[in-house]
Design an enzyme around this catalytic site. Structure first.
Site, PDB file in Angstrom:
ATOM      1  N   GLU A 217     119.334 -46.863  24.215  1.00 37.96           N
ATOM      2  CA  GLU A 217     118.188 -46.933  23.299  1.00 37.96           C
ATOM      3  C   GLU A 217     117.316 -45.724  23.599  1.00 37.96           C
ATOM      4  O   GLU A 217     116.571 -45.710  24.579  1.00 37.96           O
ATOM      5  CB  GLU A 217     117.421 -48.232  23.503  1.00 37.96           C
ATOM      6  CG  GLU A 217     118.233 -49.483  23.227  1.00 37.96           C
ATOM      7  CD  GLU A 217     118.772 -49.563  21.821  1.00 37.96           C
ATOM      8  OE1 GLU A 217     118.210 -48.868  20.942  1.00 37.96           O
ATOM      9  OE2 GLU A 217     119.747 -50.288  21.591  1.00 37.96           O
ATOM     10  N   CYS A 251     108.746 -44.835  21.501  1.00 39.38           N
ATOM     11  CA  CYS A 251     109.945 -44.183  20.959  1.00 39.38           C
ATOM     12  C   CYS A 251     110.017 -44.271  19.443  1.00 39.38           C
ATOM     13  O   CYS A 251     110.655 -43.436  18.796  1.00 39.38           O
ATOM     14  CB  CYS A 251     111.202 -44.780  21.585  1.00 39.38           C
ATOM     15  SG  CYS A 251     111.391 -46.566  21.324  1.00 39.38           S
TER      16      CYS A 251
END
Length: 482
Positions: A217, A251
């Site tokens: 991720e 993110c």
């Protein structure tokens, strides 16, 4: 921060490996017990988690921490517990007409074994427990390496997990780069890493000798496309506050925006106004997050200075006229960079800070081409009303996920899964049964029926021409070469 020795990391791993056996996977009752303990751990100690994270950052909004680190594992965990009984049942698959003569086909979702999880600093609690919840639900044991960038939170998490779990069920290890390297090189049954793309490459390299499957991720430069008919007043707060939340250390935050030339100034004005109202002061404002460490602060300030030296138009939102950026508190104001050159660092790299690049375009095709010239992002956001334009952006670009007329919400569902593509990651979890299966071996099972009397005749060499003819007819081939 207390450092777990390399010998201790390896010892705990061996304990978990020795405890797991495919012949005796955890029962439904055992899995539910573990999930309830994980829920209780967070529910009973969330104020302490907020405190440790504020201490690690120096300054961080408590509401930001609750939303990023506490809400998700509690909400997500309830969904998993509510559906686990159904997910554990064999999945029947169609056998077609052969089902009439006793054939059965189904999938058994069996545990993989021991799962390693590596957390980042920006949401170390949720990004540890979200995948751990699904891994525990699937019947696995879990080891978590908490980032050294949040040492107080790492120590606290290690202490709590040891209190609520046996080490063969779930354990936390802490330490610097040597512990992380040791952890990544262990022969996991699966590993989950959340962090930067360049570190992700090193994780893959460490996992390769053991053929360890890895869920990455990562991040990347997430764009927001403002369409010609977009409501600027609705888009600006989402872009602005999405960029400044946790000082941009998210993110999925908007890294850059693409806006029609005719709406460039309106968007800038609205973003500035939103930020001024949200943060009238910064240095002594506990609602403003600090950059996690000095290295991160220096990197972001360096990006800004390079853009200034290149002659870019820079708008720094500083309503109280404070001396910012401030190295002591590591606080950086929202900094807008207009149409930076592609050779600049703000254009090339994920910023992970409160810097927003805004690029203007004449035609929508230019914006799409700009996105497609760069690495595939974790998230993409589209603001506008024209369904054809929205559909065009969504279908003509590639990203881990898309949210239309908002930001990040595609990653918050319990049904679609969260993950990236290409440079922004591989694999998905936190998606209902999709997330549960991420930590299972989907074992295909075929139980033969009455047709078992005849299948031996299809084993080579054939005793007669009949099986040969039947095989060719199955795929529409009539000739009979031998």
């Amino acid at each position: 921060m207390k450092t777990t020795s390399l010998e201790e990391v390896q010892r705990i791993f061996k304990v978990q490996k020795a405890k797991y056996s495919p012949s005796n996977p955890p029962s439904y009752e055992e899995r539910m017990d573990r999930l309830k303990r994980a829920d209780k751990l967070i529910r009973d100690h969330w104020p302490e988690f907020i405190q440790t994270l504020q201490e690690d950052f120096g300054s961080r909004d408590s509401d930001q921490i609750f939303g990023a680190d506490i809400l998700s594992p509690l909400f997500h965990g309830k969904h998993v517990r509510d559906h686990l009984a159904q997910w554990m049942k064999p999945e029947r698959k169609s056998s077609g007409l052969l089902g009439l003569v006793g054939q059965k086909t189904y999938i058994l979702n069996e545990p993989l074994g021991v799962i390693g999880i590596v957390t980042p600093f920006n949401a170390p609690v949720s990004l540890a427990f979200d995948p751990a919840i699904e891994a525990l639900a699937a019947g696995n044991s879990v080891m978590i390496k908490v980032t050294e960038s949040t040492p107080r939170t790492a120590d606290f998490m290690q202490k709590l997990v040891a209190k609520y779990f046996k080490e063969e069920e779930m354990a936390v290890v802490t330490g610097e780069a040597d512990v992380s390297a040791c952890f990544a090189a262990l022969p996991w049954d699966k590993m989950v890493f959340t962090g930067g793309s360049e570190i992700g490459k090193k994780i893959l390299a460490a996992a390769a000798p053991n053929l360890t499957p890895v869920v990455l991720e990562l991040g990347g430069k997430c764009p927001a496309v403002v369409l010609p008919d977009a409501d600027i007043r609705a888009a600006a707060p989402r872009i602005s506050l999405g960029r400044t939340g946790n000082a941009g250390q998210v993110c999925l935050a908007v890294d850059y925006a693409l806006v029609p030339e005719t709406k460039l100034e309106a968007l800038i004005q609205q973003i500035v106004e939103v930020d001024q109202q949200a943060f009238p002061t910064m240095i002594n404002n506990p609602k403003v997050s600090s950059i996690i460490n000095q290295a991160g602060y220096n990197r972001i300030v360096g990006y800004i200075e390079e853009a200034k030296a290149a002659g870019c138009r820079i708008i720094q939102v500083n309503p109280a006229n404070e001396k910012l950026p401030d190295p002591e508190t590591r606080k950086i104001p929202l900094t807008i960079v207009v149409n930076p050159g592609e050779n600049l660092q703000v254009s090339k790299y994920e910023i992970f800070g409160p810097v927003l690049s805004i690029y203007s375009y004449k035609h929508l095709d230019e914006a799409i081409a700009f996105i497609n010239k760069h690495e595939k992002p974790l998230g993409l956001y589209v603001f506008g009303k024209d369904k054809n334009d929205i559909r065009k952006v969504v279908s003509s670009t590639s990203s881990g996920g898309v949210t239309v007329n908002d930001i990040t919400l595609h990653a918050g569902t319990n049904t679609m899964g969260f993950g990236g593509v290409g440079y922004s990651g591989m694999g998905r979890y936190k998606g209902g049964i999709l997330g549960y299966k991420a930590f299972c071996n989907e074992k295909a099972v075929y139980e033969q029926g009455l047709m078992g009397r005849f299948t031996a005749s299809f084993l080579v060499p054939f005793a007669t021409d009949r099986p040969r003819s039947m095989m060719r007819r199955m795929v529409g081939i009539k000739s009979q070469p031998r």
